[in-house]
Design an enzyme around this catalytic site. Structure first.
Site, PDB file in Angstrom:
ATOM      1  N   TRP A 321      44.185  38.538  38.380  1.00  0.00           N
ATOM      2  CA  TRP A 321      44.620  39.212  39.565  1.00  0.00           C
ATOM      3  C   TRP A 321      44.339  38.449  40.866  1.00  0.00           C
ATOM      4  CZ3 TRP A 321      42.248  40.269  44.334  1.00  0.00           C
ATOM      5  CH2 TRP A 321      42.672  40.996  44.991  1.00  0.00           C
ATOM      6  N   HIS A 322      43.363  37.566  40.649  1.00  0.00           N
ATOM      7  CA  HIS A 322      43.195  36.620  41.911  1.00  0.00           C
ATOM      8  C   HIS A 322      43.995  35.470  42.132  1.00  0.00           C
ATOM      9  CE1 HIS A 322      39.142  38.573  42.254  1.00  0.00           C
ATOM     10  NE2 HIS A 322      39.331  38.040  43.370  1.00  0.00           N
ATOM     11  N   GLY A 323      44.956  35.007  40.864  1.00  0.00           N
ATOM     12  CA  GLY A 323      46.024  34.191  40.974  1.00  0.00           C
ATOM     13  C   GLY A 323      46.660  33.803  39.452  1.00  0.00           C
ATOM     14  N   PHE A 479      46.118  34.432  46.682  1.00  0.00           N
ATOM     15  CA  PHE A 479      46.171  35.638  46.125  1.00  0.00           C
ATOM     16  C   PHE A 479      47.270  36.532  46.111  1.00  0.00           C
ATOM     17  CE2 PHE A 479      41.589  34.446  47.418  1.00  0.00           C
ATOM     18  CZ  PHE A 479      41.425  33.506  46.530  1.00  0.00           C
TER      19      PHE A 479
END
Length: 479
Positions: A321-323, A479
Site C-alpha cells: 500500500w505504501h508504494g 504513496f
C-alpha cells in the site's frame, strides 16, 4: 498545494474560511466539495477526474448494494477502485518486475514488454481505501448508502484529509455530513491543532529531512557508522513529525469546518513492542487493515498457523500500500515477522521485561525497518545496514561526512526537542496548564492569553522558515 505552502496559508485557506462562514449552512457541503476539487486540481490538474471517477464508482456501488444487488455492487466497488489503484500505482512496478525476472532467466518476453511511465495521482491510496470501506460497510449493514452524490463526493474529496490522510471512514463522519456545528471554541481548537501540526512539519520534519537526505544520498565511503545511525534516527524523526504533523493539520482543518476526525498517531516511539507500535502508528491505516482485511480473513479466530498467515498477508499488503517497490514489501513483511515472533511468546516476555529493554528492542526493530522504507533498492538497504554495523566498504581517505560535520548547535537542539516531543510531554503540559489556570482563576485569562501568544509566535516562526525557502519536501509523493 501543500498545507505548508504560502499559497495555502495566505490565499487558499483564508479565502475558503471567509466564504465558508459567510454562506448559509445548507450550502456548506456544496462549497466544500468544489473548493476541495480546486485544491486538488491546483497541483494535479486533469487527474482530479480520477478522484471523481473513484467517487462515482463507489457511490453507484453503494446504491446498488442498498437496492438489493449486493454482489454486483460489491464487485463494482472492488474491481473499479482497485483497477484504478493498480493502473496508476502498480502497473509500472508490475511490468518492471516481469521484465527484470525475464532478463534473469533470459526469457524473450522481457524484451517486448514495455510500458510508459504512469504518473501517480497524489492521495489515490487514501481515497481508494475510503471508498472501499464505504461500500463494505453498506454491504455488511453497518451504514446506509448516501443518496446524494454531492454529499458523498464531499466526503471523498474533502481537502483536509484528501492527499495525506488520515483515512477517514464514512461511518465516522456521516452525521456531520448531514448536520454539523461550527463554533468559535471548536474553530479555536482546530486552529491550535493546525498550528502545532504546521510547526511539526516545518520546524522539525524539514530539519530532519535535510539531515537524513544528506546522509542517504551520500556515497557509502563518505561517512562512517556513527553518521549512518544519525541518518536513520533523523529519518525516523522526519517521517514521524511529517506524518503526524500532516494528520494534526488535517484534524485541525476538519474541526474548523465542523468535522471531528479520529486521531492518527499516539506517540508510537514510546511503544514497548511492535504490536504496541502498530496500535499507535498511522492508526487509521492499521485499523483499516484490521477491520477490512485481517478480520474478514479470519483474524485470530482460527488456528495459530492461519492467524500467522493472516498477519503476513496483512503486512504484505500494508507494505505494498505504501508504494510500488519491493523494499516497501520487505518493510511490511519485516514488521509482520516480528509480530509473529511476539505472538509466539516474545510479547509476554516483553510485558514482564524491564521497560527500557522492551522499549530499546522496539526502537531497534523500527529503525532497521525504516532503512528498507527509506532507500530505493534492496542492495542500497543492505549497504546501509552494513554501515550501521560497521561493516562493508570503508573510506580510505578523510570522510566528507563525519559525525562532527552535523553536530551544529541548531541541529543538536532540534534533535533534543524532537526526541522529547516523541513522548507525551505536550499533553502533560496542557493538563498542567489547565490545572494552573483553574487554581489561579484571577489570572487564568492572562495565562490563556500567553498561551495564545505562544501559538501565534510558533506560527510566525514556521512562516519565517518557509519564507527563508528552507527545505520543504513532500514525502507523500511516494504513496
Amino acid at each position: 498545494m501543500l498545507f505548508s505552502s504560502a499559497i495555502f496559508l495566505f490565499l487558499y485557506l483564508p479565502s475558503f474560511l471567509v466564504i465558508y462562514y459567510l454562506l448559509p449552512k445548507r450550502w456548506h457541503n456544496t462549497f466544500l466539495f468544489f473548493a476541495s476539487l480546486l485544491f486538488y486540481a491546483w497541483g494535479e490538474g486533469p487527474v482530479v477526474l480520477v478522484l471523481l471517477l473513484s467517487a462515482l464508482v463507489n457511490y453507484v456501488a453503494g446504491r446498488l448494494i442498498e437496492q438489493g444487488r449486493r454482489q454486483t455492487g460489491l464487485w463494482v466497488s472492488l474491481i473499479g477502485s482497485l483497477s484504478l489503484l493498480f493502473y496508476y500505482k502498480y502497473a509500472n512496478f508490475f511490468v518492471d518486475s516481469i521484465r527484470g525476472t525475464a532478463e534473469i532467466f533470459a526469457l524473450p518476453i522481457g524484451q517486448s514488454l514495455t510500458l510508459g511511465h504512469i504518473a501517480l495521482p497524489i492521495g489515490i491510496s487514501f481515497y481508494t481505501f475510503q471508498g472501499i470501506s464505504y461500500t463494505l460497510d453498506i454491504y455488511w449493514g453497518r451504514i446506509k448508502a448516501n443518496r446524494s452524490f454531492l454529499d458523498y463526493g464531499t466526503y471523498v474529496a474533502m481537502f483536509p484529509h484528501q492527499i495525506a490522510g488520515p483515512i477517514v471512514r464514512y461511518a465516522d463522519i456521516a452525521p456531520e455530513l448531514a448536520d454539523r456545528s461550527t463554533t468559535i471554541e471548536k474553530f479555536g481548537i482546530g486552529a491550535e491543532r493546525f498550528i502545532l501540526g504546521l510547526a511539526k512539519k516545518v520546524l522539525l520534519a524539514n530539519t530532519f529531512a535535510s539531515l537524513a537526505d544528506t546522509v542517504f544520498n551520500a556515497p557509502a565511503t563518505s561517512y562512517g557508522t556513527a553518521t549512518a545511525w544519525l541518518g536513520i534516527v533523523a529519518y525516523s524523526l522526519q517521517i514521524y513529525f511529517d506524518f503526524s504533523g500532516y494528520s494534526d493539520m488535517a484534524i485541525g482543518l476538519g474541526k474548523m469546518v465542523g468535522f471531528d476526525f479520529k486521531e492518527n498517531f499516539n506517540y508510537p516511539y514510546v511503544a514497548r513492542s511492535i504490536q504496541d507500535f502498530w496500535r499507535r502508528w498511522h492508526i487509521s491505516l492499521s485499523s483499516w487493515f484490521r477491520d477490512y482485511v485481517y478480520i474478514p480473513l479470519g483474524g485470530s479466530r482460527a488456528s495459530k498457523l492461519r492467524t500467522y498467515r493472516n498477519l503476513l498477508i496483512v503486512f504484505f499488503v500494508t507494505g505494498l500500500w505504501h508504494g510500488a517497490s519491493w523494499n516497501f514489501i520487505i518493510w511490511g513483511l519485516f514488521h509482520g515477522l516480528f509480530l509473529l515472533i511476539e505472538r509466539a511468546g516474545l510479547g509476554k516476555r516483553l510485558e514482564r521485561a524491564w521497560p527500557p529493554i522492551a522499549h530499546g528492542y522496539t526502537i531497534l526493530v523500527v529503525l532497521v525497518g525504516w532503512v528498507f522504507f527509506r532507500v530505493e533498492t534492496l542492495p542500497e538497504a543492505i549497504h546501509f545496514l552494513q554501515k550501521m554495523l560497521g561493516l562493508g566498504i570503508q573510506s580510505t581517505t578523510v570522510m566528507a561526512y563525519p559525525l562532527t560535520y552535523f553536530l551544529q548547535p541548531e541541529l543538536i537542539v532540534s534533535l533534543l526537542i524532537g526526541l522529547v516531543l516523541t513522548t507525551p510531554v505536550y499533553p502533560h503540559f496542557q493538563r498542567g496548564m489547565e490545572r494552573l489556570t483553574a487554581r489561579l482563576a484571577p489570572i487564568g485569562s492572562l495565562i490563556n492569553s500567553l498561551y495564545v501568544a505562544g501559538l501565534f509566535s510558533l506560527f510566525v516562526l514556521a512562516v519565517m522558515y518557509l519564507a527563508a525557502d528552507t527545505y520543504n519536501p513532500f514525502i507523500y509523493f511516494r504513496f
